[in-house]
Design an enzyme around this catalytic site. Structure first.
Site, mmCIF file in Angstrom:
data_model
loop_
_atom_site.group_PDB
_atom_site.id
_atom_site.type_symbol
_atom_site.label_atom_id
_atom_site.label_comp_id
_atom_site.label_asym_id
_atom_site.label_seq_id
_atom_site.Cartn_x
_atom_site.Cartn_y
_atom_site.Cartn_z
ATOM 1 N N GLN A 1 17.861 -22.317 -41.221
ATOM 2 C CA GLN A 1 16.495 -22.133 -40.732
ATOM 3 C C GLN A 1 16.339 -22.758 -39.351
ATOM 4 O O GLN A 1 16.014 -23.931 -39.218
ATOM 5 C CB GLN A 1 15.488 -22.736 -41.712
ATOM 6 C CG GLN A 1 14.083 -22.343 -41.346
ATOM 7 C CD GLN A 1 13.086 -22.662 -42.431
ATOM 8 O OE1 GLN A 1 13.414 -23.149 -43.494
ATOM 9 N NE2 GLN A 1 11.843 -22.382 -42.149
ATOM 10 N N PHE A 2 16.538 -21.938 -38.325
ATOM 11 C CA PHE A 2 16.436 -22.427 -36.951
ATOM 12 C C PHE A 2 15.029 -22.878 -36.598
ATOM 13 O O PHE A 2 14.832 -23.688 -35.695
ATOM 14 C CB PHE A 2 16.926 -21.369 -35.954
ATOM 15 C CG PHE A 2 15.980 -20.225 -35.732
ATOM 16 C CD1 PHE A 2 15.061 -20.269 -34.698
ATOM 17 C CD2 PHE A 2 16.013 -19.111 -36.554
ATOM 18 C CE1 PHE A 2 14.184 -19.214 -34.490
ATOM 19 C CE2 PHE A 2 15.150 -18.057 -36.357
ATOM 20 C CZ PHE A 2 14.226 -18.104 -35.318
ATOM 21 N N THR A 3 14.026 -22.397 -37.330
ATOM 22 C CA THR A 3 12.645 -22.747 -36.998
ATOM 23 C C THR A 3 12.334 -24.220 -37.235
ATOM 24 O O THR A 3 11.282 -24.702 -36.805
ATOM 25 C CB THR A 3 11.642 -21.871 -37.772
ATOM 26 O OG1 THR A 3 11.825 -22.071 -39.173
ATOM 27 C CG2 THR A 3 11.819 -20.400 -37.417
#
Length: 159
Positions: free
Chosen positions: A87-89
């Site tokens: 999850q890059f967010t």
């Protein structure tokens, strides 16, 4: 690395085809019972040091209740599993404007490599690890237990 750990009684993930909006049948949905859902973010400076520290810490963390109701048991003690979701967010920067910036998130090739290496390090700690699909639009479902949610940030921890 940044990881959001959630203690769960169950968790699952499937992948959605971004064109059709339907479930992507090329991905076998993954499911766990008791254990952890890990949301994993990677930045470009992450490597073996962060991977090893986090895998060891998460494998040995005692957040499951013992017979006296105290958080005294590890995921090993309860025969739990891990569902790992990239999850890059987690590296969103919301200081300016209304649209988050993700410039601090790791480059996709590096982030994918580190995420897979982290999952392998968890397996080396003796854990059963299920994975989402890197870079995909996923639907993640979970039932929090507690709730217990712990955030690990190796930058803040100095690792």
């Amino acid at each position: 690395m940044r990881i959001v750990l959630q203690k769960v009684s169950e968790g699952s993930v499937d992948v959605v085809d971004e064109t059709s909006g339907e479930v992507d049948t090329t991905f076998e949905p993954q499911h766990i019972g008791i254990g952890y859902v890990l949301l994993v973010g990677v930045e470009d400076t992450d490597g073996a040091k962060q991977i090893d520290w986090l895998a060891h810490k998460i494998a040995n963390l005692r957040v499951f209740e013992d017979e006296n109701g105290k958080m005294n048991r590890s995921i090993h003690d309860v025969d739990g599993s891990v569902l790992s979701i990239s999850q890059f967010t987690l590296y969103a920067d919301v200081r300016k404007g209304n649209r988050p910036s993700f410039v601090k998130a790791g480059a996709p090739d590096h982030a994918e490599q580190v995420w897979h290496a982290f999952n392998d390090a968890l397996r080396a700690q003796g854990l059963d690890v299920k994975e989402g699909r890197f870079g995909a639009h996923m639907r993640v479902s979970l039932t929090n237990d507690g709730p217990v949610t712990i955030i690990f940030d190796t930058d803040e921890l100095g690792i």
